[in-house]
Design a protein around this motif. Structure first.
Motif, mmCIF file in Angstrom:
data_model
loop_
_atom_site.group_PDB
_atom_site.id
_atom_site.type_symbol
_atom_site.label_atom_id
_atom_site.label_comp_id
_atom_site.label_asym_id
_atom_site.label_seq_id
_atom_site.Cartn_x
_atom_site.Cartn_y
_atom_site.Cartn_z
ATOM 1 N N THR A 202 0.876 -1.251 -0.307
ATOM 2 C CA THR A 202 0.090 -0.067 -0.032
ATOM 3 C C THR A 202 0.887 1.227 -0.126
ATOM 4 N N THR A 203 0.285 2.408 -0.225
ATOM 5 C CA THR A 203 1.205 3.615 0.214
ATOM 6 C C THR A 203 0.506 4.235 1.203
ATOM 7 N N ASN A 204 1.468 4.634 2.212
ATOM 8 C CA ASN A 204 0.992 5.334 3.149
ATOM 9 C C ASN A 204 1.203 7.203 2.786
ATOM 10 N N ILE A 205 -0.043 7.578 2.273
ATOM 11 C CA ILE A 205 -0.024 8.838 1.921
ATOM 12 C C ILE A 205 0.228 9.737 2.681
ATOM 13 N N ASP A 206 0.342 9.711 4.022
ATOM 14 C CA ASP A 206 0.644 10.890 4.804
ATOM 15 C C ASP A 206 2.216 10.838 4.964
ATOM 16 N N ALA A 207 2.871 9.641 4.833
ATOM 17 C CA ALA A 207 4.485 9.716 4.864
ATOM 18 C C ALA A 207 4.995 10.034 3.456
ATOM 19 N N GLN A 208 4.097 9.442 2.439
ATOM 20 C CA GLN A 208 4.725 9.441 1.097
ATOM 21 C C GLN A 208 5.626 8.437 0.856
ATOM 22 N N HIS A 258 -3.577 5.381 16.777
ATOM 23 C CA HIS A 258 -3.467 6.505 15.680
ATOM 24 C C HIS A 258 -4.042 5.895 14.538
ATOM 25 N N GLN A 259 -4.352 6.636 13.477
ATOM 26 C CA GLN A 259 -4.915 6.031 12.309
ATOM 27 C C GLN A 259 -4.062 6.521 11.068
ATOM 28 N N GLU A 260 -3.301 5.743 10.294
ATOM 29 C CA GLU A 260 -2.906 6.292 8.936
ATOM 30 C C GLU A 260 -3.611 6.320 7.795
ATOM 31 N N LEU A 261 -3.316 6.825 6.965
ATOM 32 C CA LEU A 261 -4.281 6.880 5.606
ATOM 33 C C LEU A 261 -3.653 6.430 4.418
ATOM 34 N N HIS A 262 -3.838 5.155 3.949
ATOM 35 C CA HIS A 262 -3.289 4.541 3.028
ATOM 36 C C HIS A 262 -4.086 4.342 1.713
ATOM 37 N N VAL A 263 -3.474 4.362 0.464
ATOM 38 C CA VAL A 263 -3.968 4.323 -0.778
ATOM 39 C C VAL A 263 -3.271 3.311 -1.687
ATOM 40 N N ASP A 264 -3.580 3.084 -2.766
ATOM 41 C CA ASP A 264 -3.424 2.313 -3.675
ATOM 42 C C ASP A 264 -1.723 2.168 -3.736
ATOM 43 N N GLY A 265 -1.371 0.808 -3.714
ATOM 44 C CA GLY A 265 0.116 0.601 -3.810
ATOM 45 C C GLY A 265 0.736 1.043 -5.024
ATOM 46 N N ALA A 266 -0.198 0.822 -6.071
ATOM 47 C CA ALA A 266 0.531 1.291 -7.410
ATOM 48 C C ALA A 266 0.944 2.824 -7.704
ATOM 49 N N THR A 267 0.585 3.588 -6.661
ATOM 50 C CA THR A 267 0.967 4.922 -6.443
ATOM 51 C C THR A 267 2.373 5.264 -6.418
ATOM 52 N N VAL A 268 3.047 4.098 -5.745
ATOM 53 C CA VAL A 268 4.519 4.193 -5.797
ATOM 54 C C VAL A 268 5.265 3.376 -6.963
ATOM 55 N N SER A 269 4.521 2.137 -7.182
ATOM 56 C CA SER A 269 5.092 1.166 -8.186
ATOM 57 C C SER A 269 3.917 0.328 -8.448
ATOM 58 N N GLN A 270 4.168 -0.262 -9.924
ATOM 59 C CA GLN A 270 3.013 -1.096 -10.527
ATOM 60 C C GLN A 270 3.402 -2.547 -10.085
ATOM 61 N N VAL A 271 4.531 -2.895 -9.497
ATOM 62 C CA VAL A 271 4.978 -4.139 -9.253
ATOM 63 C C VAL A 271 6.095 -4.162 -8.190
ATOM 64 N N PHE A 272 6.162 -5.047 -7.192
ATOM 65 C CA PHE A 272 7.260 -4.897 -6.284
ATOM 66 C C PHE A 272 7.759 -6.244 -5.814
ATOM 67 N N PHE A 273 8.667 -6.307 -5.362
ATOM 68 C CA PHE A 273 9.343 -7.594 -4.549
ATOM 69 C C PHE A 273 9.830 -7.270 -3.116
ATOM 70 N N ALA A 274 10.896 -6.365 -3.083
ATOM 71 C CA ALA A 274 11.587 -6.213 -1.696
ATOM 72 C C ALA A 274 12.329 -4.852 -1.823
ATOM 73 N N PRO A 275 12.463 -4.358 -0.968
ATOM 74 C CA PRO A 275 13.329 -3.117 -0.760
ATOM 75 C C PRO A 275 14.662 -3.348 -1.457
#
Length: 399
Positions: A202-208, A258-275
């Protein structure tokens, strides 16, 4: 989750909604964001853009579980020498391609039991079924061929312009919850003890920043609401910003909720494996005696090559076409990045995408006829074993 044709473009309209905000939440203070955690679940998640002490400890635990599973005869001994991984991309309704490919691959008879499966957006919705294996192919097919627009979202009309999303994704939440049954959660939990992992971005939109969630760890936890939390994460991974409402995820920071706000993981990358810079070979030498041979299979739910279309000279038409182009180039860049990571670690990437010959256009966002046809294309590709070895450096090179 939605295709990048209409919904992303509507963001332009959403930007004009002024200063109207959503209901209040207890956001994580900036200084506590790095230490926020999921209560009661060790190693539930990690930042997707760094190798942290927690991710090192989690891999240590995973490889210890793997060794124990092999010694107990619950995993083949050859898995100490070779590991297969699967990454499934975003792509909205084009996710039907990955569903068909997995079913065709099962029919071919050489589909591996993946040690790790990752998913983003529509790939996140397919990932649990892919993780649990061919026995779940029927459910996977149903998810990606039997449901249309009204089963996924409700158009909120003008109200959506001043809210947190243009569409209400409550139907999608119900759909995810229907398939993420208690039995499925338990099946995922059992694989955790064997050293297998199901990871969702996912994308933590607060933290970008991207966040990688270990659904196997959550499933294996003692949290009474583990199923609901897994549904939340899957919904968040497919929550296209400004189109679907973001998902609030509960965390603890400095002992306070607390509550974090999360959006589509594809906001950052279309596909992922590991850091990046995660040196798996170091862990393999320690636990298995030597580095393993590693294969990452990557399914791109979309075409990689350019597709000519006459662009409408309107604000929406130009924006739509620009975003489609941006996503295509992002997908190619992600593939090149993952290939470079794999080669640096003496592994390899095999990938596939919707073939260039498939020209049909859907009549709506989730056109069931379109998805069923694409599912059949996926079956054909899976049965043929149509994997490619050299990542294209540009969309043109993908032809």
């Amino acid at each position: 989750m939605l295709r990048t044709v209409t919904p992303l473009v509507i963001m332009l309209a959403a930007l004009s909604s002024g200063c109207v905000g959503g209901t209040s939440r207890s956001a994580v203070p900036a200084n506590l964001a790095p230490a926020a955690a999921v209560e009661g679940v060790r190693f539930a998640r990690f930042w997707g853009d760094e190798v942290s002490p927690d991710i090192r400890a989690a891999i240590t635990q995973q490889y210890e579980q793997t060794v124990r599973a092999v010694r107990a005869g619950r995993r083949p001994a050859e898995e100490l020498r070779h590991a297969d991984f699967l990454a499934i991309s975003g792509g909205g309704a084009d996710g039907a391609f990955s569903a068909g490919l997995l079913k065709g691959w099962s029919g071919r008879g050489d589909r591996p039991a993946f040690e790790v499966v990752t998913g983003v957006s529509t790939g996140a919705l397919a990932a649990p079924f892919a993780f649990l294996g061919p026995a779940y192919d029927g459910q996977l097919e149903e998810v990606f061929t039997a449901y249309g627009d009204s089963d996924i979202y409700i158009d909120r009309g003008l109200i959506g312009l001043v809210g947190s999303g243009l569409y209400d994704n409550a139907p999608l939440r119900r759909l995810i919850a229907r398939y993420m049954s208690d039995a499925m959660v338990e099946a995922i939990a059992q694989e955790y003890q064997l050293g297998r992992r199901l990871l969702i971005q996912t994308t933590n939109i607060d933290a970008q920043r991207p966040v990688i969630w270990d659904l196997t760890a959550i499933a294996a936890s003692s949290r009474p609401d583990r199923r609901e939390r897994m549904v939340d994460i899957l919904l968040a991974s497919a929550a296209l910003p400004a189109i679907f409402p973001p998902v609030r995820l509960d965390v603890l920071a400095a002992g306070e909720p607390h509550q974090e706000l999360h959006v589509d993981g594809a906001t950052v990358s279309q596909v992922f494996f590991a850091p990046p810079n995660l040196r798996l070979a170091d862990y393999e030498r320690r636990f298995f005696g030597a580095p393993r041979a590693r294969t990452l299979y990557l399914i791109r739910n979309g075409r990689l090559d350019p597709q000519y279309a006459v662009t409408e000279e309107t604000t929406i038409g130009i924006a739509r076409r620009s975003i489609e182009t941006l996503v295509k180039y992002q997908a190619v860049a992600d593939l090149v990045r993952l290939e470079a990571q794999a080669r640096a670690a003496n592994g390899k990437v095999l990938f596939t995408a919707i073939p260039a010959g498939f020209e049909r256009k859907p009549k709506c966002e989730f056109d069931r006829s379109y998805m069923r046809e694409l599912f059949q294309i996926g079956i054909r590709e899976g049965r043929d074993g149509s994997w490619r070895r050299q990542a294209p450096r540009t969309p043109t090179a993908a032809r």
